[in-house]
Motif scaffolding. Structure first.
Motif, short mmCIF file in Angstrom:
data_model
loop_
_atom_site.label_atom_id
_atom_site.label_comp_id
_atom_site.label_asym_id
_atom_site.label_seq_id
_atom_site.Cartn_x
_atom_site.Cartn_y
_atom_site.Cartn_z
N THR A 13 0.84 -1.21 0.00
CA THR A 13 0.00 0.00 0.00
C THR A 13 0.87 1.25 0.00
O THR A 13 0.71 2.13 -0.85
CB THR A 13 -0.95 0.01 1.20
OG1 THR A 13 -1.75 -1.17 1.19
CG2 THR A 13 -1.85 1.24 1.18
N LEU A 14 1.79 1.34 0.94
CA LEU A 14 2.75 2.45 0.97
C LEU A 14 4.04 2.06 0.26
O LEU A 14 4.65 2.87 -0.44
CB LEU A 14 3.07 2.85 2.41
CG LEU A 14 1.91 3.43 3.23
CD1 LEU A 14 2.36 3.65 4.67
CD2 LEU A 14 1.41 4.74 2.63
N THR A 15 4.48 0.81 0.48
CA THR A 15 5.73 0.35 -0.12
C THR A 15 5.54 -1.00 -0.79
O THR A 15 4.61 -1.76 -0.45
CB THR A 15 6.85 0.21 0.94
OG1 THR A 15 6.54 -0.88 1.83
CG2 THR A 15 7.01 1.49 1.74
N LEU A 81 14.29 -5.77 5.57
CA LEU A 81 13.66 -4.48 5.88
C LEU A 81 13.89 -3.46 4.77
O LEU A 81 12.99 -2.66 4.45
CB LEU A 81 14.25 -3.91 7.18
CG LEU A 81 13.73 -4.42 8.50
CD1 LEU A 81 14.61 -3.91 9.63
CD2 LEU A 81 12.29 -3.97 8.73
N TYR A 82 15.08 -3.49 4.21
CA TYR A 82 15.48 -2.42 3.29
C TYR A 82 15.42 -2.85 1.82
O TYR A 82 15.71 -2.04 0.94
CB TYR A 82 16.89 -1.94 3.67
CG TYR A 82 16.98 -1.66 5.15
CD1 TYR A 82 16.22 -0.66 5.74
CD2 TYR A 82 17.79 -2.44 5.99
CE1 TYR A 82 16.26 -0.42 7.10
CE2 TYR A 82 17.84 -2.21 7.36
CZ TYR A 82 17.07 -1.20 7.91
OH TYR A 82 17.10 -0.98 9.27
N GLU A 83 15.07 -4.11 1.57
CA GLU A 83 14.84 -4.58 0.20
C GLU A 83 13.39 -4.24 -0.14
O GLU A 83 12.51 -5.09 -0.23
CB GLU A 83 15.11 -6.09 0.12
CG GLU A 83 16.57 -6.43 0.37
CD GLU A 83 16.80 -7.92 0.55
OE1 GLU A 83 17.87 -8.41 0.13
OE2 GLU A 83 15.93 -8.61 1.10
N ASN A 84 13.14 -2.98 -0.33
CA ASN A 84 11.80 -2.43 -0.31
C ASN A 84 11.81 -1.13 -1.11
O ASN A 84 12.86 -0.49 -1.22
CB ASN A 84 11.46 -2.15 1.17
CG ASN A 84 9.98 -2.07 1.46
OD1 ASN A 84 9.19 -1.83 0.55
ND2 ASN A 84 9.62 -2.23 2.71
N GLU A 85 10.68 -0.73 -1.65
CA GLU A 85 10.60 0.52 -2.42
C GLU A 85 9.28 1.23 -2.11
O GLU A 85 8.24 0.59 -2.05
CB GLU A 85 10.67 0.25 -3.93
CG GLU A 85 11.98 -0.32 -4.42
CD GLU A 85 11.99 -0.52 -5.93
OE1 GLU A 85 11.01 -0.11 -6.58
OE2 GLU A 85 12.95 -1.10 -6.45
#
Length: 216
Positions: A13-15, A81-85
């Motif tokens: 939804t956000l990411t 956590l950071y493998e995200n957009e």
């Protein structure tokens, strides 16, 4: 309807968390000696509580699912956590809503501690008055429970002024149980059939349509 309190799901939804979640699920399954042969199937883990997904899609019992979640978090807290957009247009939408005086919150089945780290990393935390997720001990994983806690932290606003936005049926079902409006987004991981079945207040295809409903 002019909604004053706007609750957002996080994943889908956000990411877009696909890489981090699916790689962490695959890592957990490997630790459980389960071979992954259908990688697109792992997309089904995006959104619902992990325990529910490990049991539903890989036949794990409750104890095994909890063990798999431990392995999942082992990788997720370091890398996933950071493998995200952030979806393009989301930050502009959040900024616009705040300028209009809206109260924004995150309601996610992801553990609160992880949700906070993700939102801080992508510099989105500043837009939210409240960030609520599940607990690391496995409690408060149902979306209705998460939404209920958000409303408590927002001092129990008039429910006619509140809307929940998410990409999976769990978001819509949880909102209905709490008596608030709901909106399904199709740019995430839920299909039109999945969302339409829950008869949401709104369904939108993209962030432009979402903006139109929330800002007009």
């Amino acid at each position: 309807m002019n909604y004053q309190y706007i609750l957002f799901d996080l994943d889908g939804t956000l990411t877009d968390p696909k890489v981090g979640i699916t790689k962490s699920v695959a890592y957990a399954l490997d630790k459980m000696n389960i071979e992954v042969v259908d990688y697109p199937k792992l997309d089904l883990f995006i959104g619902p509580p992990l325990q529910e997904s490990f049991q539903a899609y890989y036949g794990l019992n409750e104890q095994e699912a909890n063990e798999a979640i431990g392995y999942y978090r082992e990788r997720f807290k370091q890398h996933g956590l950071y493998e995200n957009e952030v979806y393009p247009g989301i930050e502009i939408l959040l900024e616009t809503l705040k300028k209009k005086g809206k109260t924004l919150a995150v309601a996610t089945s992801k553990p609160t501690v992880f949700a906070e780290k993700i939102l801080q990393h992508f510099k989105l935390a500043q837009y939210f008055d409240v960030i609520v997720g599940s607990n690391l001990d496995g409690t408060r994983i149902a979306k209705a429970e998460v939404i209920h806690e958000v409303l408590l932290q927002l001092s129990s606003p008039d429910k006619s002024e509140v809307i929940m936005i998410g990409d999976r049926k769990h978001d819509l079902i949880g909102a209905k149980k709490e008596g608030i409006a709901n909106l399904g987004v199709l740019y995430g991981y839920g299909s039109n059939d999945e969302l339409a079945l829950e008869e949401p207040t709104y369904i939108v295809s993209n962030i432009e349509e979402l903006d139109s409903i929330l800002t007009n």
